[in-house]
Design a protein around this motif. Structure first.
Motif, PDB file in Angstrom:
ATOM      1  N   LYS A 116      -3.498   0.901 -12.103  1.00 33.90           N
ATOM      2  CA  LYS A 116      -2.954   1.089 -10.753  1.00 33.90           C
ATOM      3  C   LYS A 116      -3.853   2.006  -9.924  1.00 33.90           C
ATOM      4  N   GLU A 117      -4.303   3.075 -10.551  1.00 31.62           N
ATOM      5  CA  GLU A 117      -5.167   3.991  -9.825  1.00 31.62           C
ATOM      6  C   GLU A 117      -6.494   3.345  -9.457  1.00 31.62           C
ATOM      7  N   MET A 176       1.754   6.834  -6.841  1.00 34.50           N
ATOM      8  CA  MET A 176       0.729   7.806  -7.200  1.00 34.50           C
ATOM      9  C   MET A 176       1.200   9.224  -6.914  1.00 34.50           C
ATOM     10  N   LYS A 227       2.439   1.718  -3.489  1.00 30.15           N
ATOM     11  CA  LYS A 227       1.500   2.221  -4.483  1.00 30.15           C
ATOM     12  C   LYS A 227       1.165   3.684  -4.227  1.00 30.15           C
ATOM     13  N   ALA A 228       1.051   4.042  -2.956  1.00 40.23           N
ATOM     14  CA  ALA A 228       0.785   5.441  -2.636  1.00 40.23           C
ATOM     15  C   ALA A 228       1.938   6.335  -3.083  1.00 40.23           C
ATOM     16  N   GLU A 237      -6.964   0.210  -8.872  1.00 34.09           N
ATOM     17  CA  GLU A 237      -6.741  -0.733  -7.777  1.00 34.09           C
ATOM     18  C   GLU A 237      -6.720  -0.002  -6.438  1.00 34.09           C
ATOM     19  N   THR A 238      -6.121   1.197  -6.419  1.00 33.46           N
ATOM     20  CA  THR A 238      -6.117   1.989  -5.192  1.00 33.46           C
ATOM     21  C   THR A 238      -7.525   2.444  -4.834  1.00 33.46           C
ATOM     22  N   ALA A 260       0.828  -1.199   0.000  1.00 29.73           N
ATOM     23  CA  ALA A 260       0.000   0.000   0.000  1.00 29.73           C
ATOM     24  C   ALA A 260       0.871   1.261   0.000  1.00 29.73           C
ATOM     25  N   LEU A 297      -2.867   5.466   1.749  1.00 28.46           N
ATOM     26  CA  LEU A 297      -3.015   5.049   0.351  1.00 28.46           C
ATOM     27  C   LEU A 297      -2.787   6.190  -0.622  1.00 28.46           C
TER      28      LEU A 297
END
Length: 337
Positions: free
Chosen positions: A303-304, A277, A273-274, A306-307, A270, A335
């Motif tokens: 990817k976005e 972004m 991924k944050a 999924e977040t 997490a 996130l």
């Protein structure tokens, strides 16, 4: 965030929050069971006193008339005391379900109208009017009380909810039938049919009244049994149901809880991924190219998305009561970077 349910030997083990909800449900069921037992005892006492007064009045004659008067007076006063206790007990049940508070208010209003009717008598317009109002309030009281019982038993997933639902329907049939029979009596040529209907529905009303007393006793036993039963940690909690204001969880039933089967992201994933972004947002704002990462090659939109899905899942956990508002905000900030 509250600990997730664990799967052990193929069975879902409830988390700590659900265990606390189960514990409080049992405590409230025990309290409601005691209240219902009190109502049952008061109902029996009121019926017994009414029967004594009726029998004494029938048998009173001559020298026994004065003694009969005092017995009847004592029975009336005792019945009044029982009714007051019944009302207080009913109002105190409002903490378990709002319908009980409404039922108590209607019970008081019906009793007041009945007293006014007795003062004026039924031979004049005022007495008849208050008699009708008292009957209507009594019907409302019974319907609200039945609804409160249905809600309460739905909270513990007990079949007694169906029994109270059946009782509610039978009570409505007996009440509507009695009213319709009275109307038919005054219609030309239908006097005999109306009287027959009145007799039949009167008998049905007596049966329904006895049924309620039986249900009160059975409900008190069932609530007490649930309050002392061990918590099954392999089952999800049924939720607060009719028991509102459960302080450790949501009042929604378990069917409203999370049904998603997606595997939760780890904390490291997490954060990663944050960070990706955040870098994309900074690159877009400065007009430069998006920096490459060692993550698997996927389109940015995937990817976005999924977040976004993760945020939706945590929002569902918040709505179900599995996590607190603070825990959700912290996870959201985590996130989104």
């Amino acid at each position: 965030m509250a600990s997730d349910n664990k799967i052990i030997n193929g069975k879902v083990q409830m988390n700590e929050r659900e265990r606390l909800i189960q514990t409080e449900l049992r405590a409230r069921a025990g309290g409601l069971g005691s209240k219902l037992k009190t109502l049952f005892g008061l109902q029996i006492a009121i019926l017994g006193l009414a029967a004594i007064a009726f029998i004494v009045a029938l048998c009173a004659s001559g020298d026994t008339a004065e003694d009969a008067f005092w017995i009847i007076l004592f029975s009336a006063i005792a019945s009044l005391v029982c009714s007051v206790i019944y009302c207080v007990t009913l109002m105190s049940m409002g903490k378990y379900d709002d319908e009980f508070s409404g039922a108590g208010a209607l019970f008081i209003a019906a009793a007041i109208c009945s007293c006014i009717k007795s003062f004026f008598g039924t031979g004049n317009g005022i007495g008849s009017l208050f008699s009708l109002i008292s009957s209507a309030l009594s019907i409302g009281y019974m319907l609200k009380f039945s609804t409160g019982m249905i809600n309460s038993f739905q909270a513990i997933c007990n079949g007694m909810a169906d029994d109270w639902e059946s009782y509610k329907k039978a009570y409505l049939v007996a009440t509507i039938g009695s009213i319709a029979s009275v109307v038919v009596v005054f219609m030309p040529g239908l006097y005999g049919l109306g009287m027959l209907g009145s007799l039949c529905f009167a008998i049905m009303g007596i049966v329904v009244g006895i049924w309620m007393i039986v249900l009160l006793y059975k409900s008190s036993v069932e609530m007490k049994a649930f309050s002392t039963s061990p918590i099954d940690t392999t089952k999800r909690t049924p939720g607060a149901g009719g028991f509102h204001n459960i302080s450790v969880g949501s009042s929604r039933p378990s069917s409203a809880r999370i049904t998603s089967t997606k595997t939760s992201m780890s904390r490291a994933e997490a954060i990663k991924k944050a960070e990706e972004m955040r870098q994309r947002r900074e690159a877009k704002a400065s007009g430069s190219e998006v920096p490459e990462t060692d993550a698997p090659a996927k389109p940015d939109l995937d990817k976005e998305q999924e977040t976004i899905d993760m945020l939706k899942k945590y929002k569902e956990l918040l709505d179900s009561g599995a996590i607190t508002e603070e825990e959700f905000d912290a996870k959201k900030k985590e996130l989104l970077g």
